[in-house]
Design a protein around this motif. Structure first.
Motif, PDB file in Angstrom:
ATOM      1  N   SER A 168     -12.128  -4.012  -2.114  1.00 16.20           N
ATOM      2  CA  SER A 168     -12.363  -3.947  -3.560  1.00 16.20           C
ATOM      3  C   SER A 168     -12.687  -5.352  -4.068  1.00 16.20           C
ATOM      4  CB  SER A 168     -11.126  -3.405  -4.269  1.00 16.20           C
ATOM      5  OG  SER A 168     -11.269  -3.597  -5.653  1.00 16.20           O
ATOM      6  N   ALA A 169     -13.621  -5.415  -5.020  1.00 16.80           N
ATOM      7  CA  ALA A 169     -13.974  -6.721  -5.590  1.00 16.80           C
ATOM      8  C   ALA A 169     -12.923  -7.169  -6.605  1.00 16.80           C
ATOM      9  CB  ALA A 169     -15.343  -6.625  -6.263  1.00 16.80           C
ATOM     10  N   LEU A 170     -12.131  -6.205  -7.054  1.00 14.69           N
ATOM     11  CA  LEU A 170     -11.093  -6.511  -8.039  1.00 14.69           C
ATOM     12  C   LEU A 170      -9.891  -7.146  -7.319  1.00 14.69           C
ATOM     13  CD1 LEU A 170     -10.685  -5.952 -11.071  1.00 14.69           C
ATOM     14  CD2 LEU A 170      -9.669  -3.771 -10.439  1.00 14.69           C
ATOM     15  N   LYS A 171      -9.631  -8.407  -7.666  1.00 15.37           N
ATOM     16  CA  LYS A 171      -8.624  -9.116  -6.871  1.00 15.37           C
ATOM     17  C   LYS A 171      -7.381  -9.484  -7.691  1.00 15.37           C
ATOM     18  CE  LYS A 171      -9.959 -12.155  -3.517  1.00 15.37           C
ATOM     19  NZ  LYS A 171     -10.444 -13.466  -3.064  1.00 15.37           N
ATOM     20  N   VAL A 172      -6.217  -9.072  -7.186  1.00  6.76           N
ATOM     21  CA  VAL A 172      -4.937  -9.501  -7.780  1.00  6.76           C
ATOM     22  C   VAL A 172      -4.263 -10.420  -6.768  1.00  6.76           C
ATOM     23  CG1 VAL A 172      -2.639  -8.745  -8.504  1.00  6.76           C
ATOM     24  CG2 VAL A 172      -4.644  -7.423  -9.186  1.00  6.76           C
ATOM     25  N   ILE A 173      -3.831 -11.579  -7.255  1.00  4.19           N
ATOM     26  CA  ILE A 173      -3.210 -12.554  -6.347  1.00  4.19           C
ATOM     27  C   ILE A 173      -1.760 -12.790  -6.792  1.00  4.19           C
ATOM     28  CG2 ILE A 173      -3.341 -14.928  -5.462  1.00  4.19           C
ATOM     29  CD1 ILE A 173      -6.387 -14.740  -6.384  1.00  4.19           C
ATOM     30  N   LYS A 218       0.903 -13.057 -17.941  1.00  2.00           N
ATOM     31  CA  LYS A 218       2.264 -13.336 -18.439  1.00  2.00           C
ATOM     32  C   LYS A 218       3.295 -12.379 -17.858  1.00  2.00           C
ATOM     33  CE  LYS A 218       1.167 -14.930 -23.103  1.00  2.00           C
ATOM     34  NZ  LYS A 218       0.128 -14.022 -23.536  1.00  2.00           N
ATOM     35  N   SER A 219       2.860 -11.148 -17.612  1.00  2.77           N
ATOM     36  CA  SER A 219       3.849 -10.135 -17.190  1.00  2.77           C
ATOM     37  C   SER A 219       3.154  -9.031 -16.393  1.00  2.77           C
ATOM     38  CB  SER A 219       4.513  -9.515 -18.422  1.00  2.77           C
ATOM     39  OG  SER A 219       3.524  -8.810 -19.151  1.00  2.77           O
ATOM     40  N   LEU A 220       3.968  -8.195 -15.755  1.00  4.96           N
ATOM     41  CA  LEU A 220       3.396  -7.054 -15.027  1.00  4.96           C
ATOM     42  C   LEU A 220       2.733  -6.083 -15.997  1.00  4.96           C
ATOM     43  CD1 LEU A 220       5.906  -6.065 -12.195  1.00  4.96           C
ATOM     44  CD2 LEU A 220       3.687  -7.153 -12.022  1.00  4.96           C
ATOM     45  N   ARG A 221       3.307  -5.987 -17.209  1.00  7.93           N
ATOM     46  CA  ARG A 221       2.696  -5.099 -18.199  1.00  7.93           C
ATOM     47  C   ARG A 221       1.271  -5.571 -18.522  1.00  7.93           C
ATOM     48  NH1 ARG A 221       4.563  -1.319 -21.616  1.00  7.93           N
ATOM     49  NH2 ARG A 221       6.735  -1.787 -21.186  1.00  7.93           N
ATOM     50  N   SER A 222       1.116  -6.917 -18.690  1.00  8.49           N
ATOM     51  CA  SER A 222      -0.229  -7.419 -19.025  1.00  8.49           C
ATOM     52  C   SER A 222      -1.168  -7.230 -17.832  1.00  8.49           C
ATOM     53  CB  SER A 222      -0.179  -8.877 -19.489  1.00  8.49           C
ATOM     54  OG  SER A 222       0.313  -9.686 -18.451  1.00  8.49           O
ATOM     55  N   LEU A 223      -0.623  -7.275 -16.592  1.00 15.54           N
ATOM     56  CA  LEU A 223      -1.470  -7.012 -15.415  1.00 15.54           C
ATOM     57  C   LEU A 223      -2.030  -5.592 -15.490  1.00 15.54           C
ATOM     58  CD1 LEU A 223      -2.527  -7.379 -12.446  1.00 15.54           C
ATOM     59  CD2 LEU A 223      -0.305  -6.532 -11.704  1.00 15.54           C
ATOM     60  N   ILE A 224      -1.143  -4.636 -15.738  1.00 13.34           N
ATOM     61  CA  ILE A 224      -1.567  -3.234 -15.735  1.00 13.34           C
ATOM     62  C   ILE A 224      -2.581  -2.990 -16.874  1.00 13.34           C
ATOM     63  CG2 ILE A 224      -0.748  -0.836 -16.027  1.00 13.34           C
ATOM     64  CD1 ILE A 224      -0.120  -2.223 -13.283  1.00 13.34           C
ATOM     65  N   GLU A 225      -2.308  -3.583 -18.059  1.00 12.01           N
ATOM     66  CA  GLU A 225      -3.240  -3.386 -19.185  1.00 12.01           C
ATOM     67  C   GLU A 225      -4.611  -3.975 -18.862  1.00 12.01           C
ATOM     68  OE1 GLU A 225       0.177  -3.386 -22.647  1.00 12.01           O
ATOM     69  OE2 GLU A 225      -1.151  -5.127 -22.478  1.00 12.01           O
ATOM     70  N   LYS A 226      -4.597  -5.190 -18.342  1.00 10.78           N
ATOM     71  CA  LYS A 226      -5.868  -5.887 -18.074  1.00 10.78           C
ATOM     72  C   LYS A 226      -6.642  -5.226 -16.943  1.00 10.78           C
ATOM     73  CE  LYS A 226      -6.284 -10.572 -19.643  1.00 10.78           C
ATOM     74  NZ  LYS A 226      -7.421 -10.098 -20.416  1.00 10.78           N
ATOM     75  N   ILE A 227      -5.935  -4.880 -15.893  1.00  8.45           N
ATOM     76  CA  ILE A 227      -6.622  -4.335 -14.723  1.00  8.45           C
ATOM     77  C   ILE A 227      -7.214  -2.956 -15.046  1.00  8.45           C
ATOM     78  CG2 ILE A 227      -4.689  -3.161 -13.545  1.00  8.45           C
ATOM     79  CD1 ILE A 227      -5.709  -4.480 -10.992  1.00  8.45           C
ATOM     80  N   ASN A 228      -6.554  -2.202 -15.905  1.00 10.32           N
ATOM     81  CA  ASN A 228      -7.105  -0.909 -16.316  1.00 10.32           C
ATOM     82  C   ASN A 228      -8.386  -1.118 -17.105  1.00 10.32           C
ATOM     83  OD1 ASN A 228      -5.608   1.188 -15.194  1.00 10.32           O
ATOM     84  ND2 ASN A 228      -3.913   0.822 -16.619  1.00 10.32           N
ATOM     85  N   LYS A 229      -8.440  -2.193 -17.917  1.00  9.53           N
ATOM     86  CA  LYS A 229      -9.660  -2.480 -18.705  1.00  9.53           C
ATOM     87  C   LYS A 229     -10.777  -2.958 -17.787  1.00  9.53           C
ATOM     88  CE  LYS A 229      -7.704  -3.776 -23.095  1.00  9.53           C
ATOM     89  NZ  LYS A 229      -6.990  -4.953 -23.490  1.00  9.53           N
ATOM     90  N   ASN A 230     -10.450  -3.864 -16.843  1.00  8.12           N
ATOM     91  CA  ASN A 230     -11.443  -4.459 -15.932  1.00  8.12           C
ATOM     92  C   ASN A 230     -12.069  -3.444 -15.005  1.00  8.12           C
ATOM     93  OD1 ASN A 230     -10.804  -6.924 -16.909  1.00  8.12           O
ATOM     94  ND2 ASN A 230     -10.776  -7.912 -14.888  1.00  8.12           N
ATOM     95  N   GLU A 231     -11.276  -2.461 -14.638  1.00  9.70           N
ATOM     96  CA  GLU A 231     -11.609  -1.562 -13.524  1.00  9.70           C
ATOM     97  C   GLU A 231     -12.885  -0.736 -13.786  1.00  9.70           C
ATOM     98  OE1 GLU A 231     -11.619   1.924 -11.264  1.00  9.70           O
ATOM     99  OE2 GLU A 231     -10.837   2.016 -13.303  1.00  9.70           O
TER     100      GLU A 231
END
Ligand SMILES: Nc1ncnc2c1ncn2[C@@H]1O[C@H](COP(=O)(O)OP(=O)(O)OP(=O)(O)O)[C@@H](O)[C@H]1O
Length: 321
Positions: free
Chosen positions: A289-294, A308-321
């Motif tokens: 996948s080109a979508l990278k979480v480090i 900042k948080s896992l919540r912001s990860l989930i929100e952002k990654i859902n938008k990016n995806e």
């Protein structure tokens, strides 16, 4: 640990019709037998049959070379102790007195507890780690505390064989591990033999020296790893949406995964929880996948963006995806 203590010969158990037949087993002194199988497979019926509480449909059970059918109740209770998970009403008596009931098979009169009995009662209370409960009233304990007391009562009975039917069912994770650790230690150090029926399959597999697996009317006995592998225990316990993850070593929900993400982890606890959060939100972790979480040194990045948080990860990654 070579002397045979229990021999089961061609046993068939059940009620009006057999639940499990052709039970053939041999248990050596000091073994810890893990008895497992799905709900209704016959674990409690087998425990009750070994205790002489159910009629055998056919076959024989030998304890120390003697056929159990010839034993009177008193002799059985001097040789076999039992712990059940179904906690019925308990009397309003101090914990010490409840544990002391374990010494009853050795006396005709309960008032005659001798110093040896008292030693065993104190020893059992200490082994199970319930010294702080000893003066409490049994009817005022939590289910978990009462379960520990019942285990102490069985140990106070000082029998060669201890049968336990889901002994950890009311216990928190710490006490579940503690009880398995204790019976594992006792089986090795005191050569007491334990047969423990349990649904806690990972705990059973890690501690038992022999597994009895009841499956659809069939009985299988053998080394834990061998039975797990040959009988495909984890596959049989899995369902469409719950599968055993061999990498994680536990059963996992199979959430619908329709999105992919490349997770670059540092192997830390945080990385575990990031993967957990991603999978719970429908992402499959995949290198392509080109979508990278480090995850690196306590921080989470979406590409080079620090979150900042896992919540912001989930929100952002859902938008990016
Ligand atoms: N007294 C009884 N009379 C008739 N059938 C019974 C009796 N007790 C249990 N059964 C039946 O025997 C089967 C095995 O029950 P048992 O309680 O031995 O299973 P188990 O493996 O211990 O189940 P669980 O994991 O749910 O505790 C079940 O179908 C149950 O309904």
């Amino acid at each position: 640990m070579n002397e045979s203590i229990l021999h089961i010969n061609n046993l068939s158990i059940g009620y009006s019709k057999p639940i499990c037949s052709n039970i053939q087993a041999n248990v050596k002194k000091g073994e810890l037998v893990g008895l497992t199988g799905k709900n209704g497979s016959g674990k409690s019926t087998l425990i009750r049959s070994l205790l002489g509480l159910e009629l055998l449909l056919s076959g024989e059970i030998f304890l120390q070379g003697e056929n159990l059918k010839n034993w009177e109740v008193k002799k059985r209770s001097q040789k076999i102790a039992a712990v059940f998970s179904r906690l019925n009403q308990v009397p309003a008596i101090p914990v010490f007195d409840l544990v002391a009931l374990g010494r009853l098979p050795f006396h005709s009169n309960f008032s005659k507890l001798n110093s040896n009995d008292k030693d065993w009662i104190h020893h059992a209370i200490e082994l199970v780690g319930i010294v702080d409960l000893k003066n409490r009233f049994a009817n005022q304990l939590s289910d978990g505390q009462l379960q520990m007391v019942m285990i102490a009562r069985a140990l106070a009975q000082d029998t060669e064989l201890v049968l336990m039917d889901e002994p950890t069912s009311h216990l928190d994770i710490e006490n579940q591990f503690k009880i398995f650790e204790l019976i594992h230690k006792l089986s090795e150090e005191t050569e007491k033999t334990f047969i423990v029926a349990s649904h806690q399959i990972e705990l059973v597999l890690q501690n038992a020296s022999q597994i009895w697996w009841l499956d659809d009317g069939e009985f299988h006995a053998g080394l834990p790893e061998q039975i797990a592998y040959e009988q495909q225990i984890f596959e049989k316990l899995s369902q469409e949406k719950i599968r055993f993850d061999y990498a994680m070593g536990s059963f996992r929900f199979q959430h619908l995964k329709n999105k992919k993400v490349n997770l670059v982890t540092d192997g830390s606890d945080l990385a575990y929880w990031v993967k957990h959060a991603l999978e719970r939100n429908g992402f499959e972790v995949s290198n392509d996948s080109a979508l990278k979480v480090i995850v690196n040194k306590g921080f989470v990045y979406l590409d080079d963006f620090k979150l900042k948080s896992l919540r912001s990860l989930i929100e952002k990654i859902n938008k990016n995806e």
